[in-house]
Design a protein around this motif. Structure first.
Motif, PDB file in Angstrom:
ATOM      1  N   ALA A 176       0.825  -1.207   0.000  1.00 61.49           N
ATOM      2  CA  ALA A 176       0.000   0.000   0.000  1.00 61.49           C
ATOM      3  C   ALA A 176       0.861   1.259   0.000  1.00 61.49           C
ATOM      4  N   ALA A 177       1.903   1.271   0.824  1.00 67.51           N
ATOM      5  CA  ALA A 177       2.783   2.441   0.864  1.00 67.51           C
ATOM      6  C   ALA A 177       3.436   2.675  -0.495  1.00 67.51           C
ATOM      7  N   ASN A 178       3.889   1.606  -1.133  1.00 70.05           N
ATOM      8  CA  ASN A 178       4.518   1.737  -2.444  1.00 70.05           C
ATOM      9  C   ASN A 178       3.518   2.184  -3.503  1.00 70.05           C
ATOM     10  N   LEU A 179       2.321   1.624  -3.455  1.00 66.35           N
ATOM     11  CA  LEU A 179       1.282   1.991  -4.426  1.00 66.35           C
ATOM     12  C   LEU A 179       0.912   3.460  -4.299  1.00 66.35           C
ATOM     13  N   LEU A 180       0.692   3.913  -3.080  1.00 66.76           N
ATOM     14  CA  LEU A 180       0.291   5.309  -2.872  1.00 66.76           C
ATOM     15  C   LEU A 180       1.398   6.273  -3.286  1.00 66.76           C
ATOM     16  N   THR A 181       2.630   5.913  -2.998  1.00 62.54           N
ATOM     17  CA  THR A 181       3.758   6.755  -3.419  1.00 62.54           C
ATOM     18  C   THR A 181       3.831   6.834  -4.932  1.00 62.54           C
ATOM     19  N   ARG A 182       3.617   5.709  -5.592  1.00 62.25           N
ATOM     20  CA  ARG A 182       3.651   5.690  -7.061  1.00 62.25           C
ATOM     21  C   ARG A 182       2.508   6.497  -7.652  1.00 62.25           C
ATOM     22  N   GLN A 214      -1.006  10.663   1.314  1.00 63.16           N
ATOM     23  CA  GLN A 214      -1.772  10.454   2.539  1.00 63.16           C
ATOM     24  C   GLN A 214      -3.261  10.648   2.303  1.00 63.16           C
ATOM     25  N   ALA A 215      -3.619  11.620   1.449  1.00 64.75           N
ATOM     26  CA  ALA A 215      -5.033  11.822   1.128  1.00 64.75           C
ATOM     27  C   ALA A 215      -5.614  10.586   0.447  1.00 64.75           C
ATOM     28  N   LEU A 216      -4.842   9.984  -0.445  1.00 59.65           N
ATOM     29  CA  LEU A 216      -5.288   8.746  -1.085  1.00 59.65           C
ATOM     30  C   LEU A 216      -5.376   7.618  -0.065  1.00 59.65           C
ATOM     31  N   GLY A 217      -4.416   7.602   0.859  1.00 57.81           N
ATOM     32  CA  GLY A 217      -4.454   6.596   1.918  1.00 57.81           C
ATOM     33  C   GLY A 217      -5.717   6.706   2.752  1.00 57.81           C
ATOM     34  N   ASP A 218      -6.132   7.934   3.036  1.00 56.07           N
ATOM     35  CA  ASP A 218      -7.355   8.139   3.809  1.00 56.07           C
ATOM     36  C   ASP A 218      -8.562   7.530   3.094  1.00 56.07           C
ATOM     37  N   LEU A 219      -8.567   7.601   1.772  1.00 56.60           N
ATOM     38  CA  LEU A 219      -9.680   7.071   0.987  1.00 56.60           C
ATOM     39  C   LEU A 219      -9.782   5.546   1.087  1.00 56.60           C
ATOM     40  N   LEU A 255      -0.578   6.261   6.047  1.00 61.11           N
ATOM     41  CA  LEU A 255       0.733   6.216   5.403  1.00 61.11           C
ATOM     42  C   LEU A 255       1.858   6.465   6.406  1.00 61.11           C
ATOM     43  N   ALA A 256       1.640   7.371   7.348  1.00 63.63           N
ATOM     44  CA  ALA A 256       2.683   7.666   8.333  1.00 63.63           C
ATOM     45  C   ALA A 256       2.979   6.451   9.210  1.00 63.63           C
TER      46      ALA A 256
END
Length: 233
Positions: free
Chosen positions: A28-34, A44-49, A54-55
């Protein structure tokens, strides 16, 4: 349960064969960063969704991603990426999934060989896509132990519906009441009950005993405890 009752075991993959947190938090961390092209606030906004911090690099226990399919993830993310087609997003998600570091919940090869030596047929039914599922089993060196592997895109539907589970029974010629469905989420267990299988919950995913127990014949710490419960130790 007596040994004569069981002819096959069908495993969920993530959180069951492989430890969920050790694998999918990294993915997930790698996907969101990409997806965010390195923009930390956007990531982080995408992570919230999707229910991912992310932190802290961990999913919320109620994130839909835990038991969901790649299509479920695309449904949520696609409005954020109007320039990408669904196919583009699915490909990106699956590319990242293929390279996710898989952490075995227990040493898989000896456990699976123990079951095979006693004539038990093994399968995998996952809400992950088929391509990363096969890649993960290959990485662990255990793909050949399974007579059947189905992902959410294999044509049998996705859990909690029982299509994958019934397809397994059809493929191996064993009635559902002689099959154990093993998983870490209510999706796995609800599908197992709907298919008419025994249901075993394990705690190597994100759900706790209180969540899983109402849907399971037994809750075990991990799949390493299966032989004892089945009388096959």
């Amino acid at each position: 349960m007596m040994r004569r009752d069981i002819g096959a075991i069908l495993f969920d993959k993530d959180g069951t064969l492989f430890d969920f947190g050790a694998t999918w938090n990294v993915w997930a961390a790698n996907l969101l960063t990409r997806l965010s092209e390195g923009d930390a606030s956007r990531a982080q906004a995408l992570g919230d969704l999707i229910g991912f911090d992310l932190a802290a690099r961990r999913f919320s226990p109620d994130s839909f991603v835990i038991a969901g399919t790649p299509d479920d993830l695309v449904d949520v993310l696609s409005p954020e990426f109007p320039d990408l087609t669904r196919k583009d997003l699915i490909t990106l998600i699956n590319d990242e999934a293929v390279s996710a570091p898989m952490a075995e919940a227990v040493p898989l090869a000896p456990l699976l060989d123990h079951f095979l030596a006693q004539g038990i047929v093994l399968g995998v039914a996952t809400n992950d896509a088929e391509r990363p599922a096969l890649a993960h089993l290959d990485e662990a060196g255990v793909r050949g132990r399974f007579a059947f592997v189905a992902g959410s895109d294999s044509g049998f539907g996705a859990k909690p519906t029982p299509g994958q589970l019934l397809a397994f029974c059809d493929a191996i010629g064993i009635m559902p009441d002689r099959v154990v469905m093993v998983g870490d989420s209510t999706h796995d267990l609800v599908a197992g009950r709907a298919a008419g299988m025994w249901t075993v919950a394990v705690l190597t995913g994100m759900a706790d005993t209180a969540t899983l127990a109402p849907h399971a014949d037994v809750v075990l710490p991990d799949i390493g405890h299966l032989p004892g419960w089945l009388g096959l130790a």
